[in-house]
Structure formats: structure tokens, C-alpha cells
Design a protein around this motif. Structure first.
Motif, PDB file in Angstrom:
ATOM      1  N   GLY A 165       4.745  37.136  23.697  1.00 35.00           N
ATOM      2  CA  GLY A 165       3.228  36.263  24.617  1.00 35.00           C
ATOM      3  C   GLY A 165       4.033  35.162  24.417  1.00 35.00           C
ATOM      4  O   GLY A 165       3.686  33.636  25.637  1.00 35.00           O
ATOM      5  N   TYR A 166       5.142  34.668  23.808  1.00 30.60           N
ATOM      6  CA  TYR A 166       5.705  33.566  23.946  1.00 30.60           C
ATOM      7  C   TYR A 166       6.262  33.487  25.364  1.00 30.60           C
ATOM      8  O   TYR A 166       7.257  34.049  25.740  1.00 30.60           O
ATOM      9  CB  TYR A 166       6.409  33.016  22.375  1.00 30.60           C
ATOM     10  CG  TYR A 166       5.664  32.952  21.836  1.00 30.60           C
ATOM     11  CD1 TYR A 166       5.036  31.593  21.082  1.00 30.60           C
ATOM     12  CD2 TYR A 166       4.666  33.964  20.226  1.00 30.60           C
ATOM     13  CE1 TYR A 166       4.011  31.012  19.992  1.00 30.60           C
ATOM     14  CE2 TYR A 166       4.283  33.631  19.529  1.00 30.60           C
ATOM     15  CZ  TYR A 166       3.695  31.902  19.731  1.00 30.60           C
ATOM     16  OH  TYR A 166       3.066  32.112  17.454  1.00 30.60           O
ATOM     17  N   PRO A 167       6.827  32.260  24.991  1.00 37.69           N
ATOM     18  CA  PRO A 167       7.263  31.508  26.875  1.00 37.69           C
ATOM     19  C   PRO A 167       8.109  31.863  27.265  1.00 37.69           C
ATOM     20  O   PRO A 167       9.620  30.970  27.235  1.00 37.69           O
ATOM     21  CB  PRO A 167       6.828  29.967  26.880  1.00 37.69           C
ATOM     22  CG  PRO A 167       6.984  29.584  25.895  1.00 37.69           C
ATOM     23  CD  PRO A 167       5.834  30.709  24.863  1.00 37.69           C
ATOM     24  N   THR A 168       9.658  32.327  26.480  1.00 35.05           N
ATOM     25  CA  THR A 168      10.825  33.283  26.877  1.00 35.05           C
ATOM     26  C   THR A 168      11.038  33.111  28.700  1.00 35.05           C
ATOM     27  O   THR A 168       9.999  33.159  29.026  1.00 35.05           O
ATOM     28  CB  THR A 168      10.926  34.379  26.074  1.00 35.05           C
ATOM     29  OG1 THR A 168      10.371  35.702  27.195  1.00 35.05           O
ATOM     30  CG2 THR A 168      10.346  34.626  24.470  1.00 35.05           C
ATOM     31  N   LYS A 169      12.305  32.989  28.619  1.00 35.78           N
ATOM     32  CA  LYS A 169      12.882  32.925  29.841  1.00 35.78           C
ATOM     33  C   LYS A 169      12.259  34.465  30.475  1.00 35.78           C
ATOM     34  O   LYS A 169      12.296  35.046  31.401  1.00 35.78           O
ATOM     35  CB  LYS A 169      14.393  33.640  29.853  1.00 35.78           C
ATOM     36  CG  LYS A 169      15.259  32.723  31.426  1.00 35.78           C
ATOM     37  CD  LYS A 169      16.503  32.692  31.303  1.00 35.78           C
ATOM     38  CE  LYS A 169      16.890  32.453  32.307  1.00 35.78           C
ATOM     39  NZ  LYS A 169      18.933  32.381  32.722  1.00 35.78           N
ATOM     40  N   LYS A 170      12.857  35.311  29.898  1.00 42.52           N
ATOM     41  CA  LYS A 170      12.082  37.208  30.502  1.00 42.52           C
ATOM     42  C   LYS A 170      11.254  36.795  30.606  1.00 42.52           C
ATOM     43  O   LYS A 170      10.449  37.837  31.515  1.00 42.52           O
ATOM     44  CB  LYS A 170      12.753  37.979  29.148  1.00 42.52           C
ATOM     45  CG  LYS A 170      12.670  39.121  29.445  1.00 42.52           C
ATOM     46  CD  LYS A 170      13.441  40.132  28.402  1.00 42.52           C
ATOM     47  CE  LYS A 170      13.098  41.537  29.689  1.00 42.52           C
ATOM     48  NZ  LYS A 170      13.882  42.896  28.638  1.00 42.52           N
ATOM     49  N   HIS A 171       9.683  36.590  29.633  1.00 45.84           N
ATOM     50  CA  HIS A 171       8.299  36.851  29.672  1.00 45.84           C
ATOM     51  C   HIS A 171       8.130  35.513  31.290  1.00 45.84           C
ATOM     52  O   HIS A 171       7.494  36.922  32.351  1.00 45.84           O
ATOM     53  CB  HIS A 171       8.029  36.003  28.382  1.00 45.84           C
ATOM     54  CG  HIS A 171       6.777  36.288  29.073  1.00 45.84           C
ATOM     55  ND1 HIS A 171       5.886  35.611  28.138  1.00 45.84           N
ATOM     56  CD2 HIS A 171       5.340  36.679  29.784  1.00 45.84           C
ATOM     57  CE1 HIS A 171       4.258  35.653  27.974  1.00 45.84           C
ATOM     58  NE2 HIS A 171       4.536  36.556  29.593  1.00 45.84           N
TER      59      HIS A 171
END
Length: 201
Positions: A165-171
Motif C-alpha cells: 500500500g505504500y506509494p511506489t511508482k507502480k502503485h
């Protein structure tokens, strides 16, 4: 070496949370009471441990602890309250569930809302200083990870099994492509930068 207790001659519960910075999912908190004089030299801040070690320690903590519990506040509640209030509420919910009543509370960080009339101490980086807080950090982190892996089966496009749920690029790319799920925190800047989403759809 992490310290056993902060207070002398009081039953103290250590508290920590996981998931404050996530774009999706509930925030989890744990409360742990360890036996007097307890010493586990392998306990540490959950972020400093491998995934395998966290889960091994979770089993050990649950076996050894005098009492432990996990509290949860949903994404919808986070949007209503704000994440700080939600994190503190999750800690209170964990404390409410303890089968042994604590006489004091020690908390990772610098903010807390008094729990009943108990004395408390806020300890910056406490998960790397006190065993009960480290234990709480491990429980909160692993139970939240399990929860996000479960949600990933329902919404695999966001890659929650990896990013939790963290704000990665893929997310964020998946949010742009597919929109939001019911588990996203609408009060957060989900896309980053100056971009915004229309939540009325």
C-alpha cells in the motif's frame, strides 16, 4: 541491546503502529506486555529485520508475552479522522483488547492521547530502544502485511503484495490507469505531484 522496561514496578504496555504512510488499507497498531525482566536479544525495530525474522519473532512474541493485541482503523476512518488521530485510535483499540490491564504505556514516536488515567511516555525511535515497543512494531507490521497480501488477491493491479500500500511508482501508475479501490485513502495525495483525482465517480 534494547531495554526491558521504562517504568519500574509497573505493568507496562509497549505500542507501535504500521501503515501511516500508505496510500491504501487500514492502519494497524499493536500493544504488547512482556514479562518482568524479559530479555530477547533478537528483538529490534521491525524495519531493521528481514521478513523471515519478523515472522519468526511474531510467533515468539505471541508465545512469550504476558498479553498482546492488535488494533485496526480503516481507510474510511482515516479519511474522517486524519492519519495521526487514526494511528492513536488504533493504539487505543489494541490496548482495549489486552487481557491483562496495563498500569503504564510506552509509545513509539512523540505523540499520544492519554489512555484512561495511565501514565505514559512517548519515545522517539522507541522501537529501537525498548523491547515491548519493538515487539509491538513487529506484530503491527506483520499483521498489516498479511492484510495487504489478502487485499492483493482482490485487487492485484496495485501490487499490494509487494508494496503493502505504500506509494511506489507502480502503485501510483495503477491508480492512474484503474482509478481507486474502496481501500484507498481519499484524503491522501494518491497520484503525487500536482495531479488530483475526482472521487465523485
Amino acid at each position: 541491546m534494547l531495554k526491558s522496561h521504562y517504568y519500574d514496578n509497573l505493568i507496562e504496555a509497549g505500542c507501535d503502529e504500521a501503515g501511516r504512510g500508505c496510500l491504501a488499507g487500514s492502519v494497524y497498531a499493536a500493544a504488547v506486555i512482556l514479562p518482568e525482566g524479559y530479555d530477547n536479544p533478537t528483538l529490534n525495530d521491525s524495519k531493521q529485520l528481514s521478513r523471515k525474522k519478523r515472522y519468526e519473532l511474531r510467533e515468539q512474541i505471541q508465545c512469550d508475552a504476558t498479553a498482546w493485541a492488535v488494533g485496526i482503523v480503516t481507510a474510511e476512518e482515516i479519511d474522517q479522522l486524519n492519519i495521526l488521530k487514526a494511528s492513536l485510535l488504533a493504539m487505543h483499540r489494541a490496548l482495549d483488547q489486552l487481557e491483562v490491564r496495563p498500569e503504564a504505556v510506552i509509545v513509539d514516536g512523540n505523540r499520544f492521547v492519554p489512555y484512561h488515567d495511565l501514565p505514559y511516555a512517548t519515545i522517539v525511535k522507541g522501537d529501537g530502544k525498548y523491547q515491548a515497543i519493538a515487539a509491538a512494531s513487529i506484530l503491527a507490521k506483520t499483521y498489516r502485511d498479511d492484510y495487504m497480501i489478502g487485499l492483493d488477491r482482490e485487487y492485484p493491479m496495485y501490487d499490494w503484495k509487494s508494496n503493502k500500500g505504500y506509494p511506489t511508482k507502480k502503485h501510483r501508475e495503477a491508480i492512474r490507469r484503474f482509478g481507486i479501490s474502496p481501500y484507498h485513502r481519499k484524503s491522501y495525495n494518491l497520484l503525487g505531484g500536482e495531479l488530483t483525482l475526482d472521487f465523485q465517480d
